[in-house]
Design a protein around this motif. Structure first.
Motif, short mmCIF file in Angstrom:
data_model
loop_
_atom_site.label_atom_id
_atom_site.label_comp_id
_atom_site.label_asym_id
_atom_site.label_seq_id
_atom_site.Cartn_x
_atom_site.Cartn_y
_atom_site.Cartn_z
N UNK A 61 0.86 -1.11 0.05
CA UNK A 61 0.01 0.08 -0.23
C UNK A 61 0.94 1.12 0.03
N UNK A 62 0.74 2.26 -0.77
CA UNK A 62 1.40 3.46 -0.96
C UNK A 62 0.39 4.47 -0.56
N UNK A 63 0.54 5.16 0.34
CA UNK A 63 -0.25 6.11 1.00
C UNK A 63 0.02 7.55 0.34
N UNK A 64 -0.85 8.15 -0.07
CA UNK A 64 -0.84 9.63 -0.70
C UNK A 64 -1.61 10.58 0.24
N UNK A 65 -1.13 11.76 0.70
CA UNK A 65 -2.06 12.73 1.20
C UNK A 65 -2.27 13.85 0.70
N UNK A 66 -3.27 14.70 1.09
CA UNK A 66 -3.35 16.04 0.15
C UNK A 66 -4.34 15.71 -0.72
N UNK A 67 -4.56 16.89 -1.72
CA UNK A 67 -5.66 16.59 -2.61
C UNK A 67 -5.31 15.92 -3.86
N UNK A 68 -6.40 15.32 -4.59
CA UNK A 68 -6.21 14.56 -5.73
C UNK A 68 -6.61 15.40 -6.94
N UNK A 69 -5.53 15.61 -7.86
CA UNK A 69 -6.03 16.13 -9.10
C UNK A 69 -5.62 15.25 -10.27
N UNK A 70 -6.21 15.76 -11.60
CA UNK A 70 -5.71 15.15 -12.81
C UNK A 70 -4.51 15.85 -13.16
N UNK A 71 -3.53 14.87 -13.99
CA UNK A 71 -2.31 15.45 -14.22
C UNK A 71 -2.45 15.80 -15.76
#
Length: 73
Positions: A61-71
């Motif tokens: 599992x790779x955890x990401x924090x913060x907002x998600x937006x399209x690249x």
């Protein structure tokens, strides 16, 4: 859970997942937090945020924090 407590500099996003996994995983699961990877193809230092080992296999599992937006290219 290995280690049993997270280090003091764990991002809040990982801390939330750490607490959930520690509280909810069955006793026969092995969960490793912040597993260092010694042979990464591109990075000198790399880690897997969580590795969950069960009888049927494993989950990384790779955890990401913060907002998600399209690249956008």
């Amino acid at each position: 859970m290995l280690p049993q407590k997270p280090s003091g500099d764990v991002p809040q996003s990982e801390l939330k997942i750490f607490e959930r996994l520690a509280a909810e995983c069955p006793d026969d699961w092995t969960v490793i937090h912040s597993l260092g990877l010694s042979n990464h193809r591109k990075k000198v230092a790399a880690e897997a945020d969580f590795v969950v080992i069960i009888e049927l296999g494993l989950l990384v599992i790779e955890v990401k924090g913060g907002p998600i937006s399209p690249r956008l290219s």
